[in-house]
Design an enzyme around this catalytic site. Sequence first.
Site, short mmCIF file in Angstrom:
data_model
loop_
_atom_site.label_atom_id
_atom_site.label_comp_id
_atom_site.label_asym_id
_atom_site.label_seq_id
_atom_site.Cartn_x
_atom_site.Cartn_y
_atom_site.Cartn_z
N HIS A 1 0.87 -1.19 0.00
CA HIS A 1 0.00 0.00 0.00
C HIS A 1 0.90 1.23 0.00
O HIS A 1 1.96 1.24 0.62
CB HIS A 1 -0.90 0.02 1.26
CG HIS A 1 -2.07 0.92 1.13
ND1 HIS A 1 -1.98 2.27 1.34
CD2 HIS A 1 -3.35 0.67 0.78
CE1 HIS A 1 -3.18 2.82 1.14
NE2 HIS A 1 -4.02 1.87 0.79
N ASP B 1 -7.97 -5.25 -0.05
CA ASP B 1 -8.43 -6.10 -1.15
C ASP B 1 -8.08 -7.57 -0.98
O ASP B 1 -8.60 -8.41 -1.71
CB ASP B 1 -7.83 -5.59 -2.47
CG ASP B 1 -8.39 -4.23 -2.83
OD1 ASP B 1 -7.63 -3.26 -2.85
OD2 ASP B 1 -9.61 -4.14 -3.03
C1 SDX Z 1 -6.25 0.11 -2.84
O1 SDX Z 1 -4.41 4.58 -1.95
C2 SDX Z 1 -5.35 3.96 -1.34
O2 SDX Z 1 -5.74 4.30 -0.25
C3 SDX Z 1 -5.96 2.80 -2.10
C4 SDX Z 1 -6.98 1.97 -1.34
C5 SDX Z 1 -8.25 2.75 -1.09
O3 SDX Z 1 -9.00 2.37 -0.16
O4 SDX Z 1 -8.55 3.69 -1.87
O5 SDX Z 1 -6.44 1.55 -0.10
C6 SDX Z 1 -7.40 0.75 -2.14
O6 SDX Z 1 -5.99 0.46 -3.97
C7 SDX Z 1 -5.39 -0.87 -2.09
C8 SDX Z 1 -4.16 -1.37 -2.95
C9 SDX Z 1 -4.65 -2.46 -3.87
N1 SDX Z 1 -3.62 -2.81 -4.84
C10 SDX Z 1 -2.98 -4.01 -4.77
O7 SDX Z 1 -3.16 -4.84 -3.88
C11 SDX Z 1 -2.02 -4.26 -5.94
C12 SDX Z 1 -0.71 -4.83 -5.41
N2 SDX Z 1 -0.01 -3.77 -4.69
C13 SDX Z 1 0.77 -2.90 -5.43
O8 SDX Z 1 0.97 -2.93 -6.75
C14 SDX Z 1 1.43 -1.75 -4.66
O9 SDX Z 1 1.71 -2.21 -3.40
C15 SDX Z 1 0.61 -0.49 -4.58
C16 SDX Z 1 0.20 -0.03 -5.94
C17 SDX Z 1 -0.61 -0.71 -3.77
C18 SDX Z 1 1.47 0.56 -3.89
O10 SDX Z 1 2.49 0.87 -4.78
P1 SDX Z 1 3.70 1.84 -4.34
O11 SDX Z 1 3.48 2.54 -3.08
O12 SDX Z 1 4.01 2.66 -5.54
O13 SDX Z 1 4.81 0.80 -4.01
P2 SDX Z 1 6.08 0.64 -4.85
O14 SDX Z 1 5.67 0.22 -6.23
O15 SDX Z 1 6.89 1.87 -4.69
O16 SDX Z 1 6.73 -0.62 -4.14
C19 SDX Z 1 7.80 -0.47 -3.25
C20 SDX Z 1 8.55 -1.81 -3.37
C21 SDX Z 1 8.96 -2.12 -4.82
O17 SDX Z 1 10.08 -2.97 -4.73
P3 SDX Z 1 11.58 -2.30 -4.89
O18 SDX Z 1 11.56 -1.48 -6.18
O19 SDX Z 1 11.75 -1.44 -3.66
O20 SDX Z 1 12.53 -3.47 -4.96
O21 SDX Z 1 7.67 -2.88 -2.98
C22 SDX Z 1 7.45 -3.72 -4.12
C23 SDX Z 1 7.81 -2.92 -5.36
O22 SDX Z 1 8.22 -3.79 -6.41
N3 SDX Z 1 6.01 -4.04 -4.10
C24 SDX Z 1 5.54 -5.26 -4.31
C25 SDX Z 1 4.15 -5.14 -4.13
N4 SDX Z 1 3.82 -3.88 -3.84
C26 SDX Z 1 4.97 -3.20 -3.83
N5 SDX Z 1 6.14 -6.42 -4.63
C27 SDX Z 1 5.35 -7.49 -4.77
N6 SDX Z 1 3.98 -7.47 -4.61
C28 SDX Z 1 3.37 -6.32 -4.30
N7 SDX Z 1 2.04 -6.29 -4.15
#
Ligand code: SDX
Length: 438
Positions: free
Chosen positions: A314, A372
Amino acid sequence: MNGTPYTGTGTVTVTLDGTNQTATLPLAAGTIGPSVADIRKLYSDLGIFTFDPGYGGTAACESKITYIDGDAGVLLYRGYPIEQLAEHSNFLEVAYLLLNGELPDAAQMAEFDRGVLRHTMLHEQLRSFFNGFRRDAHPMAVLCGVVGAMSAFYHDSLDINDPDHRRISAFRLIAKVPTIAAWAYKYAIGQPFVYPRNSLGYAENLLYMMHAVPAEEYHVNPVLARALDLILVLHADHEQNASTSTVRLAGSTGANPFACIAAGIASLWGPAHGGANEAVLKMLAEIGHARHIPEFIEKVKDKNSNVRLMGFGHRVYKNYDPRAKIMQHTCHEVLRELGIKDDPLLDLAVELEHVALHDDYFVSRKLYPNVDFYSGIILKAMGFPTSMFTVLFAVARTVGWVSQWMEMVEDPSQRIGRPRQLYTGAPQRDYRPLDARG
Ligand code: SDX
């Protein structure tokens, strides 16, 4: 910062190295949460912009509606903890709270109920909009299209500067989105539309419109109605998330509320946002069995795979999403009430969560289950098709979008949203005719 947000006031001074140019930025403190540096004069003082793709460190507005502490895993609606609202309140009362800032008394709640219930039906000509879609259209496409089309029907409530227009638009959106959602489902399965019954509760009515048929009596299972009402409470608002920011940006141009909410629906649909609940179910189906979890986790860790653990991570929560905890508890309750002894999907999800919470890749990146991760499993157990999961998220979030849109429109200091950029394209150059190129 040693992990604790700065909550003081005063100023921040920015100096351009190698020059005697400085900018003194005022600090504004909130009720709770980190203070903000007001950078509105930074460009005029120093001739520079700030750079924050994805707005991870940028407060785009002032708001009194929802507060999140991502490190502590705290979520407050108008100051009330989500855990208390989940246990003691219901969706329409939460809707009143988000819109008006205070919990209603009995008379206020009765009036609000009437306000919503009087608007649950759609203009009869809106029915024909559904026929324009293919039967296999994704219900989010239908929801987005029909909500946007509401602008063409309710001309008597499009003046956003008229508080009465804003109020009736709020009622129309909150009341009609469930009807549109249910009819999108009915259209997809080839069953006749079922009109709302205003004697039913909000969640109960949605379930009734989705599952009743004209040929026989239908009584909604109260356990499912309560579970859906709780799911709607948990999804009602969430600060300045992507879809809410979309609604605010659209609203900042003066666009009408129906168009703004349709924009929010479109933004929510993405798998990185509200589409994640549907993506979690697809992910669990692809994994198939607990024995495949290690192989899947390795794929997630491989940056080239573009595979993510959906339902985890998140932008704000670097701790357990409090809604996920409530959802997990509800999941077990619903399955028990439905007499589902062991749900292989739930078992797989619980095992996957356990593995991830003990794997340094996720622990070091503070990736925890978000709202989710479990919602899809409950919704599937309740009999919703996967394609309706994000639609239900949108039904709930309509209250948050409308509340945030109203707050923005009523803020005398609000102005059109217009971010700037860091330009790294071609410098200015002259046009060359075709025969002079190559
Ligand atoms: C919702 O914003 C809100 O409040 C949204 C929400 C709401 O109520 O409105 O809460 C609802 O959208 C919840 C989120 C649902 N999405 C998912 O579950 C999809 C999977 N999660 C992601 O793709 C991700 O975690 C996000 C999009 C939710 C957050 O993305 P960020 O903050 O941009 O995180 P990032 O891409 O900067 O990740 C940081 C690191 C990265 O690795 P490094 O580059 O540091 O090596 O964490 C890794 C990312 O690759 N990472 C994940 C991951 N999420 C982040 N790796 C594997 N699986 C994941 N799910």
